[in-house]
Design an enzyme around this catalytic site. Sequence first.
Site, PDB file in Angstrom:
ATOM      1  N   LYS A 105       0.691  -1.042  -0.065  1.00 42.44           N
ATOM      2  CA  LYS A 105      -0.053  -0.024  -0.006  1.00 42.44           C
ATOM      3  C   LYS A 105       0.991   1.196   0.164  1.00 42.44           C
ATOM      4  O   LYS A 105       2.076   1.314   0.541  1.00 42.44           O
ATOM      5  CB  LYS A 105      -0.991   0.106   1.396  1.00 42.44           C
ATOM      6  CG  LYS A 105      -2.262   0.879   1.112  1.00 42.44           C
ATOM      7  CD  LYS A 105      -3.139   0.279   0.338  1.00 42.44           C
ATOM      8  CE  LYS A 105      -4.498   1.043   0.264  1.00 42.44           C
ATOM      9  NZ  LYS A 105      -5.529   0.378  -0.311  1.00 42.44           N
TER      10      LYS A 105
HETATM   11  P1  NAD Z   1     -13.396   7.831  -2.363  1.00 40.49           P
HETATM   12  O1  NAD Z   1     -12.506   8.985  -1.944  1.00 40.49           O
HETATM   13  O2  NAD Z   1     -13.878   7.868  -3.837  1.00 40.49           O
HETATM   14  O3  NAD Z   1     -14.734   7.914  -1.671  1.00 40.49           O
HETATM   15  C1  NAD Z   1     -14.805   8.094  -0.075  1.00 40.49           C
HETATM   16  C2  NAD Z   1     -15.973   8.828   0.337  1.00 40.49           C
HETATM   17  O4  NAD Z   1     -16.153   8.768   1.475  1.00 40.49           O
HETATM   18  C3  NAD Z   1     -16.176  10.155  -0.172  1.00 40.49           C
HETATM   19  O5  NAD Z   1     -17.459  10.551  -0.938  1.00 40.49           O
HETATM   20  C4  NAD Z   1     -16.167  11.106   0.834  1.00 40.49           C
HETATM   21  O6  NAD Z   1     -16.670  12.239   0.738  1.00 40.49           O
HETATM   22  C5  NAD Z   1     -16.752  10.183   1.952  1.00 40.49           C
HETATM   23  N1  NAD Z   1     -16.189  10.402   3.307  1.00 40.49           N
HETATM   24  C6  NAD Z   1     -14.933  10.764   3.658  1.00 40.49           C
HETATM   25  N2  NAD Z   1     -14.928  11.019   5.013  1.00 40.49           N
HETATM   26  C7  NAD Z   1     -16.112  10.514   5.664  1.00 40.49           C
HETATM   27  C8  NAD Z   1     -16.919  10.542   6.790  1.00 40.49           C
HETATM   28  N3  NAD Z   1     -16.368  10.876   7.986  1.00 40.49           N
HETATM   29  N4  NAD Z   1     -18.148  10.408   6.881  1.00 40.49           N
HETATM   30  C9  NAD Z   1     -18.845  10.092   5.633  1.00 40.49           C
HETATM   31  N5  NAD Z   1     -18.386   9.988   4.390  1.00 40.49           N
HETATM   32  C10 NAD Z   1     -17.162  10.356   4.429  1.00 40.49           C
HETATM   33  O7  NAD Z   1     -12.732   6.415  -1.872  1.00 40.49           O
HETATM   34  P2  NAD Z   1     -12.865   5.093  -2.386  1.00 40.49           P
HETATM   35  O8  NAD Z   1     -12.064   4.673  -3.519  1.00 40.49           O
HETATM   36  O9  NAD Z   1     -14.527   4.794  -2.622  1.00 40.49           O
HETATM   37  O10 NAD Z   1     -12.674   4.203  -1.102  1.00 40.49           O
HETATM   38  C11 NAD Z   1     -13.450   4.095   0.088  1.00 40.49           C
HETATM   39  C12 NAD Z   1     -13.040   2.901   0.829  1.00 40.49           C
HETATM   40  O11 NAD Z   1     -12.982   1.758   0.298  1.00 40.49           O
HETATM   41  C13 NAD Z   1     -11.539   3.121   1.474  1.00 40.49           C
HETATM   42  O12 NAD Z   1     -11.387   2.637   2.735  1.00 40.49           O
HETATM   43  C14 NAD Z   1     -10.582   2.489   0.569  1.00 40.49           C
HETATM   44  O13 NAD Z   1      -9.463   2.182   1.163  1.00 40.49           O
HETATM   45  C15 NAD Z   1     -11.630   1.297   0.238  1.00 40.49           C
HETATM   46  N6  NAD Z   1     -11.220   0.615  -0.996  1.00 40.49           N
HETATM   47  C16 NAD Z   1     -11.360   1.248  -2.074  1.00 40.49           C
HETATM   48  C17 NAD Z   1     -11.145   0.399  -3.397  1.00 40.49           C
HETATM   49  C18 NAD Z   1     -11.089   1.136  -4.838  1.00 40.49           C
HETATM   50  O14 NAD Z   1     -11.073   0.285  -5.678  1.00 40.49           O
HETATM   51  N7  NAD Z   1     -11.574   2.389  -4.856  1.00 40.49           N
HETATM   52  C19 NAD Z   1     -10.833  -1.047  -3.073  1.00 40.49           C
HETATM   53  C20 NAD Z   1     -10.750  -1.665  -2.101  1.00 40.49           C
HETATM   54  C21 NAD Z   1     -11.157  -0.793  -0.674  1.00 40.49           C
END
Ligand code: NAD
Length: 468
Positions: A105
């Site tokens: 990561k």
């Molecule tokens: P992203 O940045 O696209 O979305 C995150 C969302 O959460 C945003 O809309 C943001 O405004 C919201 N957010 C942030 N803080 C917040 C809070 N305190 N309360 C409510 N909403 C809040 O990120 P993502 O890619 O969707 O990733 C989200 C999670 O999924 C992370 O933990 C990431 O590690 C995990 N993840 C992502 C992927 C991927 O392919 N993108 C894969 C596996 C895991």
Amino acid sequence: MTASHGFLADVTNMFNDAAKIMSLEEGLAEKISVCNTTLTTRFGVRLRGKMHTFEGWRSVHSNHPSPAKGGIRYAPYANLEEVEALAALMSYKCALMDLPFGGSKGALKIDPSEWAPHELERITRRFARELARHDFLSPSQNVPAPDVGTNEKTMIWIADEYRQMKSSDINANACVTGKPIAMGGIEGRIEATGRGVQYAIQVFFQTPEDIAKTGLPDRLEGRTVVIQGLGNVGYHAAKFLSEEDGCKIIAVVERDGSVRNPDGIDIEALHAHMVETGGVSGFAGGEYDSGSALSDACDILIPAALESAIHDGNAHEIKAKMIVEAANGPITYAANTLLRERGVVIVPDLYANAGGVTVSYFEWVKNLTHIPFGLMERRRDEQGNRMLARQIESMTGHQFPEGAETFLDGAREIDLVRSGLDDKMRSAYGEMSRLWNSSDDIPDLRTAAYIIAVRRLADIYKALGIGG
Ligand code: NAD
């Protein structure tokens, strides 16, 4: 291994619970659980007339098998401990899903919203150089992907920088996944993590003994869902569950508050509103307030934002019967124990959000083979299907009804990606569920997932002569 508290300690504690049940030899348990190497880099970029120093990390938790795989996050709160915790989760996730990757990561301590795209490009290119120079970026050693704060564009900049450094490497494009299709990406990668969350919930609702533990009705249709975070993962999960499975998304929790609608929120409309305004406030399709709907009564709670959203301070307020961890580490170790004692069923992160890395695996293979999936067999399959259809029609004297053409079509890349993802999600769930139901010593799906993952890693280490 001992651990205090914090995200890394939580992951270590979850690992330890599994290692104890497996009676893993202590030296080997420690070897598997610690991060192998972490690069800290501080580099300067001249922007807006002065030199700015940026701090970033890339951690390799394990590089058996190679390459190590895992996203790169851009966030102002990023830190080394978080990166190591996320790298460890990636190792366990790849092992659970039986993908040929170690775990890694990366993160850059930066608020991407403070920089213009051309500035972000320069910062990213410089970061990519640092990673490549130290062997933390390469198709055979370490392959990043998007995560919070990064996207397809970030991945193109990284791939392009790497290509310039290694112009004779024909596989250079495979140094990152999550690229746009035009630049060697794969159909279905953007939606993959949310799609995987959907498949995870679908297979759960096809497993009667597991549904029974939640006390929920045995149909996914009509289930009420609360989602925290409508970003890449949360948006796609919410969209597919509401549009394809008949779930009702009754609340969305975002940074600026919550929107509720007991009849179900129109996710496309809310997403469009968020793209336009940057938040959920002012959305006409539901009731807004600045508080959190995390503890609203619902069937399924999907935290899809950030880690430690559910902790020992708010776990007792959670009313959902089932929590699906779309984010990484959204439930702390202490909260996990409290929720389990209350009978809440948790589908753990290392399984629930594995759709992203699974489709990244398909993209990496596509880049290494230099041929799109389905290219060689699609027309051949169509001919075969049409021939079979004509034979059936002539034997039965009946014609296939209008609109049956889709069954005759050969598989496109997106069909193959979804089929491969569905298969991986189903088989991993089957293994977890069987193990969970096989013994009273295994208290939950998370422990089952860790045991399967750690067993695979232990077997690799033993085969290599490390431990055992
Ligand atoms: P992203 O940045 O696209 O979305 C995150 C969302 O959460 C945003 O809309 C943001 O405004 C919201 N957010 C942030 N803080 C917040 C809070 N305190 N309360 C409510 N909403 C809040 O990120 P993502 O890619 O969707 O990733 C989200 C999670 O999924 C992370 O933990 C990431 O590690 C995990 N993840 C992502 C992927 C991927 O392919 N993108 C894969 C596996 C895991």
